[in-house]
Structures are given as C-alpha cells and as structure tokens.
Design a protein around this motif. Sequence first.
Motif, PDB file in Angstrom:
ATOM      1  N   SER A 206       8.629  22.264  10.427  1.00 49.08           N
ATOM      2  CA  SER A 206       8.063  20.820  10.539  1.00 49.08           C
ATOM      3  C   SER A 206       8.395  20.058  11.639  1.00 49.08           C
ATOM      4  N   PHE A 207       9.553  20.375  12.111  1.00 52.10           N
ATOM      5  CA  PHE A 207      10.086  19.566  13.342  1.00 52.10           C
ATOM      6  C   PHE A 207      10.063  20.488  14.746  1.00 52.10           C
ATOM      7  N   ASN A 208       9.113  21.343  14.601  1.00 55.02           N
ATOM      8  CA  ASN A 208       9.010  22.173  15.842  1.00 55.02           C
ATOM      9  C   ASN A 208      10.196  23.060  16.028  1.00 55.02           C
ATOM     10  N   GLY A 209      10.858  23.594  15.222  1.00 49.09           N
ATOM     11  CA  GLY A 209      12.086  24.660  15.076  1.00 49.09           C
ATOM     12  C   GLY A 209      13.340  23.618  15.489  1.00 49.09           C
ATOM     13  N   LYS A 210      13.176  22.418  15.346  1.00 48.74           N
ATOM     14  CA  LYS A 210      14.601  21.666  15.627  1.00 48.74           C
ATOM     15  C   LYS A 210      15.231  21.414  14.280  1.00 48.74           C
ATOM     16  N   THR A 211      16.555  21.208  14.290  1.00 44.34           N
ATOM     17  CA  THR A 211      16.976  20.631  12.947  1.00 44.34           C
ATOM     18  C   THR A 211      16.896  19.333  12.659  1.00 44.34           C
ATOM     19  N   THR A 212      17.004  18.938  11.519  1.00 42.03           N
ATOM     20  CA  THR A 212      16.505  17.668  11.039  1.00 42.03           C
ATOM     21  C   THR A 212      17.817  16.397  11.763  1.00 42.03           C
ATOM     22  N   PHE A 213      18.889  17.155  12.006  1.00 46.42           N
ATOM     23  CA  PHE A 213      19.737  16.287  12.593  1.00 46.42           C
ATOM     24  C   PHE A 213      19.367  15.978  14.181  1.00 46.42           C
ATOM     25  N   ALA A 214      18.931  16.687  14.815  1.00 46.22           N
ATOM     26  CA  ALA A 214      18.269  16.560  16.211  1.00 46.22           C
ATOM     27  C   ALA A 214      16.893  15.529  16.139  1.00 46.22           C
ATOM     28  N   TRP A 215      16.185  15.838  15.274  1.00 47.38           N
ATOM     29  CA  TRP A 215      14.983  14.954  14.925  1.00 47.38           C
ATOM     30  C   TRP A 215      15.388  13.605  14.691  1.00 47.38           C
ATOM     31  N   LEU A 216      16.446  13.216  13.912  1.00 48.33           N
ATOM     32  CA  LEU A 216      17.117  12.141  13.760  1.00 48.33           C
ATOM     33  C   LEU A 216      17.541  11.216  14.754  1.00 48.33           C
ATOM     34  N   ALA A 217      17.892  12.076  15.839  1.00 45.53           N
ATOM     35  CA  ALA A 217      18.604  11.649  17.124  1.00 45.53           C
ATOM     36  C   ALA A 217      17.660  11.147  18.051  1.00 45.53           C
ATOM     37  N   GLN A 218      16.461  11.603  17.900  1.00 44.37           N
ATOM     38  CA  GLN A 218      15.464  11.190  18.956  1.00 44.37           C
ATOM     39  C   GLN A 218      15.058   9.762  19.241  1.00 44.37           C
ATOM     40  N   ALA A 219      14.926   9.481  20.325  1.00 45.24           N
ATOM     41  CA  ALA A 219      14.619   8.097  20.780  1.00 45.24           C
ATOM     42  C   ALA A 219      13.425   7.647  20.369  1.00 45.24           C
ATOM     43  N   PRO A 220      13.237   6.363  20.088  1.00 47.21           N
ATOM     44  CA  PRO A 220      12.035   5.945  19.337  1.00 47.21           C
ATOM     45  C   PRO A 220      11.018   5.857  20.583  1.00 47.21           C
ATOM     46  N   GLN A 221       9.717   6.132  20.327  1.00 49.70           N
ATOM     47  CA  GLN A 221       8.646   6.027  21.514  1.00 49.70           C
ATOM     48  C   GLN A 221       8.267   4.398  21.622  1.00 49.70           C
ATOM     49  N   ALA A 222       7.237   4.432  22.303  1.00 44.23           N
ATOM     50  CA  ALA A 222       6.589   3.208  22.647  1.00 44.23           C
ATOM     51  C   ALA A 222       5.858   2.521  21.523  1.00 44.23           C
ATOM     52  N   PRO A 223       5.998   1.248  21.311  1.00 49.15           N
ATOM     53  CA  PRO A 223       5.558   0.547  20.013  1.00 49.15           C
ATOM     54  C   PRO A 223       3.942   1.019  19.513  1.00 49.15           C
ATOM     55  N   SER A 224       3.838   1.596  18.527  1.00 50.39           N
ATOM     56  CA  SER A 224       2.579   1.919  17.878  1.00 50.39           C
ATOM     57  C   SER A 224       2.970   2.043  16.624  1.00 50.39           C
ATOM     58  N   ALA A 225       1.678   2.070  15.897  1.00 51.94           N
ATOM     59  CA  ALA A 225       1.784   2.328  14.509  1.00 51.94           C
ATOM     60  C   ALA A 225       2.505   3.815  14.019  1.00 51.94           C
ATOM     61  N   LYS A 226       1.946   4.918  14.919  1.00 53.23           N
ATOM     62  CA  LYS A 226       2.828   6.064  14.745  1.00 53.23           C
ATOM     63  C   LYS A 226       4.229   6.170  14.847  1.00 53.23           C
ATOM     64  N   SER A 227       4.613   5.336  15.975  1.00 53.13           N
ATOM     65  CA  SER A 227       6.120   5.334  16.232  1.00 53.13           C
ATOM     66  C   SER A 227       6.731   4.671  15.119  1.00 53.13           C
ATOM     67  N   LEU A 228       6.139   3.518  14.652  1.00 49.93           N
ATOM     68  CA  LEU A 228       6.732   2.945  13.476  1.00 49.93           C
ATOM     69  C   LEU A 228       7.023   3.736  12.187  1.00 49.93           C
ATOM     70  N   ARG A 229       5.914   4.539  11.862  1.00 51.48           N
ATOM     71  CA  ARG A 229       6.060   5.295  10.608  1.00 51.48           C
ATOM     72  C   ARG A 229       7.072   6.511  10.904  1.00 51.48           C
TER      73      ARG A 229
END
Length: 1020
Positions: A206-229
Amino acid sequence: MASKNSYLLSAEQRAELVRIPDDISDRLLARYHTLTEYDKAVILRHRRDHNRLGFAVQLCVLRFPGRTLADLPEIPPRVLSNIAAQLDLPASIFEEYGRRNITVYEHSREIRKLYGFRNYGWKEILLITRRLLPIAMQNHRPLPLVMKALDVMREEKIIAPGITETERIVALVFDLANARIEHRLISGLTDVQMARLDGLLRTEASFNGKTTFAWLAQAPQAPSAKSLRRLVQRLQLIKDISLPVIDGRLHRDRIIDLSRRCGKYKSQALLKLSENRRHALLVSYLSELSQDLIDQTLDMFDRLMTELMTKGKNRQKEYFKVNARKFNSHLRILTTAAKAFLQAKSDGLDPYATVFEQVDEPTLIATVNGAENIIRPEDLDYLDMIESKYRHMRAALLEMYDTLNFQSVLKKQPALEALDHVSRLAQSNKRVTAVEQKIGGTKVTAPLAHVTNTWLPHIVTDENKVNPNFYEACAYNRLRGNMRSGDAHISGSRRYRDFESYLIPQESWDNLVATNTIGLAITTNAADYLQSRKATMDKLMRSLHANLHNLPDISIDADGTWHLSPLESEVPAEVKLIQRRIYNLFPRISIPDLLVQVNSTVGFLRHFTHIGTGEPVTGERQSVLLAAITASGLNHGLTKMADSCPFTYKQLAGARDLYIREETLSRAQADIDNFVLHSPVSDAWGDGTKSSSDGMRIKVAVQAAHADRNSRYFGTGRGVTIYNHVADIGLPFAQKVISTNDREALHVIDALENHETDLNIQEHYTDTAGFTDHVFALTALLGYKFAPRIRDLFKLKLFSIGQFNDFGKVNSLIKDRIDTKLINENWNEILRATASIRQGTTSASLLMRKLASYPKQNQIAKALAEMGKIERTIFILTWLQDPAMRRRTMIGLNKGENVHSLQRVLFFARRGEFWDRKFEDQCNRASCLGLLVSAVGAWNSVYLPNAIEEYCRHGHDLPPEIRQHIGPLGHDHLNLVGYYSFDILQQYSLDNLRPLRSVSEIEIADEDDVEAYMALSGLY
C-alpha cells in the motif's frame, strides 16, 4: 550508542588533554599551582635548589593536570616560572632535575605518601564510573565526559592513566548508560507492541513497496485536505501502536539524540541491530515524530483555514471582476431612473411617467431583478463564497479533530463544544441540520455560543434550520483563533501547549526575584519605571520644542501635518568605483579552495561532530563535508555535486546526514564571524555592538507544507523567507527560515538572544516589518536599543504618561495616554514573560506569536503593548532629533542588503529556488548558505588590507570616510561555475558510446525519493 572501540577522541583532542596549555589561565595557576606554607616546608627539606624546584613541579603537575612528570610532553615556561618564583629560584635550574631517575622516583613516592595521591586501579574505576554514569545518562558527547573523568581524578587525587585508558572507561560508562536508557525505553513494551514496531520495517504494497518506517518519515506536502489526511493517518498509526509513556527520568537530550540517529537509518539497517537497541531507537523516534506530526497537522490546519478565508475574499473579488459589465450596466440604468425620480419631485411632475420616459418599465424591472441576483451584502460579507471549498475539506478536518486531543484553558470553550457535538452526530452518520434534532430517540441541542454575528445569517437559516457547512466552518475558524492565542492547547504538541507552560515555573521565578537574578535590563518596580520614562519623555518633548527651528529635516504644513525628509546617502558616490578597483586586485578563487583556506586558518570544521559518536570530522571526510556544504549552499544538490567532484553521492549524503545539523552549522559560522570580528580590518566596519535583520524571499518549487502563497513575491507559486541577522562587521551571524506571511517582527529577538558569536549586540535595526509595540517593550526589557526605520512615521500615534506641559506644535504629535494602571497590575507577569526568553524557557518568536494572537481581554498582551507604546514614543521623539541614529540605521540595513546580494549570487543553482520538502532540510540549506557568505567575508577580510595597500601604493588616496564602506562581501573574483575540461583525445565519441547508467545509480541519484541516507560502508 557508544562507539564499539575505546577511541572516542580525535588525535588533536588527546594531545590537548595530556598537556598543560601554554596559555593556562591565572585562575588555574592560583588554584592548583600555588604553594602553601606546608608545601614550602616539605620542599625545603630537600637538598640542592634544582631538586627543590623539581619536587615542587612534580607536586604541582599531579594537582593539575593530574599526571606524573614523565607523562607530560613538556612544562610550559609560564608554569615553570610561576613555581620557581614562589621559591625564589631561577627557572633555568630545572634542566638539571631528573638526571638521576632514582631521585625523580623517590620524590614521586614521597608526594604520594604525604599528599594522599594514589594510582589508578579497579576501585578507582568503580568510583569514576559511579560519578560519570548520571552525566552519561544526560549527555552523549565523549569530550565532556572525558574531561569530567579527569576532573574526578583530580578531586580524588587519583593519578590519571594514559588518555586512551580514560577513553576506555568513558566508553564503558557510555555502554552502561545506553543499556540503562534502552531498558527504560523498552521495559514497558508488550510482545504485541514489539511486533508492531518490527512491522514498521517491513515493506508494504500500500506504500508502493516502501516500509511503513519510510512512509512515516516522508515530508508533508503543500497544504490540502489530502495532505492533512495523510498527516492524520500517520499520527493514527503511531497511536495504534499504543506505546507506553517514556520514563520521566530519561533526559530529553538523550531522547532527541536517539531519535535523530534512528531517523538516519534505513529500515534494513535497523533490522540488523540487536532487538533491544532497535526497539529503543524506534520508541524514541516515534515519540519525537508524534510531536512533530501533531505540530505539522496543526500548522496545516491553520494554513487551510487561512486559505479558506482568503479564497472566499478572492472569489468575491473575482465575482466583482467577472460581473463588472453587468454592475456597470445596472448602475447606469438605475442612476438614470433615480435622477428622473428626483427631477419629478423637484419639478412637481408625475414620478412614474417621468421615470418611464427615461427608462421603460420592462427594462427597469429586468434591471432590478438582475441587480438583485448579483448584488453582494452591504458589508461585503464573503462567507457565502467559502461553502463549496469547505465541502472538500470537512472530512479531513473532522478526522483531525477526532484524532487530536484538544483541551481548553478556559472553563467554557464554545468552539470545542460545537465540534464535540459535530463529532457525536458524525458517529451516527448525521450532521447538524437544526438547532434541535433527534438522534437515536434523544433530543439534542446544537451549541451556538461559538457563532458570531457575522456568521449567524449563514448558519441559522430559518427558526430551527442550520446550515451544517457554515456551522462547522465557523467552529473550526474559532478553534484556529483559540489555538493561536493559547486558549486551546493540544496534548502531545510542542508549540500548541498551555500558555503557562511557556513561562518560567512560578517557583523558579520566585527564586530569581528573591535573589535578584532575573537578568533583565529593567528590574525596578512599575512605578519607578513609569516615573523614569515620563521624565525622559518630557525631556525629549522639551528639547524637540526648543530646537524645532534648528532641525532642517523636519517641516510642518499649515494644517499641522509633520514631514521628515529622508537623509542623503551616507555612501560617497565614488565608493562603488573604488571598491571595484580594489576587488579587481584580488586573486581569482573557487568556492572549494576558499573554504579549504578559511578552514586551515579558522578551523571551523572542528565543530562538525558525528551525530553518533560526537567525534569531529577528520581526514578525507573533511573534504567530503566541504563538498556537501558547498552543494547545499550553492543550491546544486548532492546529485549534481557528485557529478562535479571526486566524491560519490553516497559519500556526500553520508557527510550531510552525519555532520550537517543546525547546531554544527551555527557554531562553525560563529567561529568564522569571530575570526573577522577580532581581526584589525573589521575596525573600519564596526565593533560588533550593532546589527540589523531583514528577510529574503525564496520560492519553493516543490509541494512543501511550510511554503505559503504570496502573490506579491511568488505570483501563483509558494515560498518562504530566509530571515537574516547581520552584524555591523558586515557578516550574517544567524539565519532562520520563516513563513513569508509571518510578521518579521516575531523573529527579531530570537537571534539576538541565541547566537554563539562574540558579538555584543547593543543596538538593532529593522525596517517597518520588523517592529511592533511588543518588540519595543521586549527589547527595552532585554537591554537592546531598538531603532527601526518606520515607513509613514507620522501616521503612528504617540502617547503620554499622564498630563504633559505645553510644548507648542510638539503637542500635536501626542494623540492618547498610556494606561498606567494596566502596566502596574501586570508588571510582575511582564517581567516573568521576558525573563522566560532570557532564561531560554521559551523563544521570543513563540511567546510573541501567542501574545499577538491573544484576544483583547488578555491582560499581559495588553500591558506589554502599553509598555511598547511608551518605548516607541520615546524612540520616535529621539529619532526626529538624532540624524546620527537615522544614519546608523540606514547603514545597518544597507549591510543587510549587501548580504542578500551575495546570497543571491551564491544561491544560483536550480533558479535560486528551494527544492526541499522537509522544513529541517530548508533550514540546513539556508544555514549552509549563511556559512558560505561568512566564509567569503573572512577570506576577503584577509586579502583586503593587502589589496588596499597595493591600491594606495599606486598613488590613490583612501580617506576613512570611504574606507569604512569598502566591505568584506565583494564577489566578482569568485569562480562559481568550476573548471570545464575539453579533452579532444577522450576515449568516447558518437561512434563509441558511453555505457548507460544502472538502475541502482538512477535510484541513488533521485534525491526526492531518497530517505536520509546512512552510509554503512566505504568511507563511513
């Protein structure tokens, strides 16, 4: 964790610790090398002067540095002379001592017996370990612990072993401390929680082959409802692990250190660690990450609500723009009809016939109907324009509210009550559609206390009907205001806590007051302060009145309007030409060579310590680190730098992740600035007591959460501001990435209070955006003279303290009186809030943001503003009469512009835009840029005297009034593009192609997809 070997220090540090410094301080000499009467009596028992001096030297060096004479490479002349002088003996006779080894040995044995010195053994190891372990539980840096171990040995009269043995025992202590820390971090974990932690390190489809650890560390993107979720989903995932609360006995610095180090690992590397160490790292990392995510979520919520309101305003503007022709047409017809109606009244004619003669009835009816359809509210209320935008946000906002734990400082919090009601209805798949409605057979009433008069027409449509979108949007908007002010706080947040938590604890404050150590420039009571300021104000008004005719820059119109003419440029016209001629004499140099040369003299790289071991960067790693700093400061990025230098991307990424941090960069820059400050050439520019600050806008080319829209600077894009503090010697000493839409005044004081240079800032300059009344008050309390260049100066109100005398035209400047009662009643809290900044309990920017956002009824904010009005009035009255101050401000701000000019020259790659999503990476890039500017200034400051001398040798004159404007930031001699090689005999051609890149090379080169890269092999 501690290093696996015992070698914790660099060779330079070891050499420094086993010798007596040549410049040993008088305090150390007095403490350790002063002979008592008993000492002298023991010394005089020995025969021959050289033996007496040798015995005395042995005794003193055992006291400090705590080693035997044989272990010391040499005795500095200053030390030897000091000991010899106390015995009235010549220092030169010490050369005769030690010719008989047996004498030295016998003296050493006698000293041990008489003075209680003892050798280092297992009992001493236990003693030192017990003393060091509590410190190691708080501090993970080796050097302070090694120095503490030597201090303990001196206190306990233990003769220090070799330095490597001392390192070994410190490494042992670190292992014990780390084992205890790991145990305390994981002791409360269940098997299920451990399994969930390990599950973070496995790849997920579900994370395109990445680990959950890597997914957690991703930087937030520009403000949007999708980014907030996405942010809320990450928070929820951490909450679902249900980690136990971290042991309160653990020092926060160690938790932060473990978290940073965990963030540098890849998932595969973490899996290779022992179970206890892996879980301890993950617990500390998730604890810190959870706080970061909460703050990022709240920041994004704030931005989304701000954008929602802004878009409502913009939509109304666009509505007027689109319907401009209709408005104009309707207005023309209605104006014609209205004029006809008034004419009928004036002439006594039939109004209907007169009106319809000018505008036929069908046209008038159509016009009225058309106007009714497009007309906006009388107060130009735009809230109806936000509903469609809010619909896309509501699910994300509700998810955020349900995930975070919002709490109120006040007894009643209308916004939270309303949103709790919304959340309860949402659990039954219902929304607030009426003031009273039935849910599951129970009648519930919607709270309306949060609804203001502006929102009410949009929310309550009929007697009992409620528009759910406006009801919720109003509550969220109110919640945003409460968060900003501190009336609402959030559990687990760093920056949205209860306001009281930002201040010095009351007990500590009482102790500071009792001991008179609050550390502020104003410590008197409120009455004395007000009396002193009133006297100053009266004196300035009297002098302005008396000298008004002698101030040619001031003019007053017949209607009483005051004007202040701008000063003529302080910089002589010929300065630019002279500076260009002088800098043309400079040798051409590239940035890499410049950094190497500056480091060879200043040694600023010693401040770049390994994030794990604390060891300074050495050897070839120094060159790699300089390349990484250059890549960041010139905005090339590591991929492009790897193509242009001998080092691989892996090496550069390792240097960046292991050595480049905000604290290492600031210390290195401070070292460079101090070098220039203490060099004679800087005397022409300043003495380090003045500074200025201003912002430079940088566009952000990627979807970054911290980038804001501002059409004035970025058009349709987003960006940030690098807020620079610049000293009077012409170099930056601090830089900070802030929101472009922030008031710059919020960030003025931070760097003044928290820089690491030898600058002694006493006077600070800003432009109009850098001042508020709160800044005036806080700078006065903290002891800084604040002198902003304010646009439209006479549009500001000036205030008096009580009644004042008749000072003629000057009286027209005073528009109101200070509320002295408010200051008196809140004086203690004003001092406490300011002392919290001085003591480092909170930052000035955070405290000022809270105070600026507080509602009008907050007494501290109001009282501080009243105090700021006093200081601002005194400043303006001084400003009008002091051209020298106005000139100093202009010069200081010009030096800031010079820094911005060089920054733009250096930050040329990738169109001078940020391509970093993470806020931390943006800050590090800005600091690398600041370090490069300081390094250029340091290199120039060394060559500048020689160039000036050469310039004058050719018969040119350089008077002091021109010399002071030849600053250190010339840059035409810098080679920023490198060296291009054109090898005609190269082996490749269009007939003999180069090999294509491998998949692994492409993956490593794609910086946007690379996590913080931990180099586990090769050079690192």
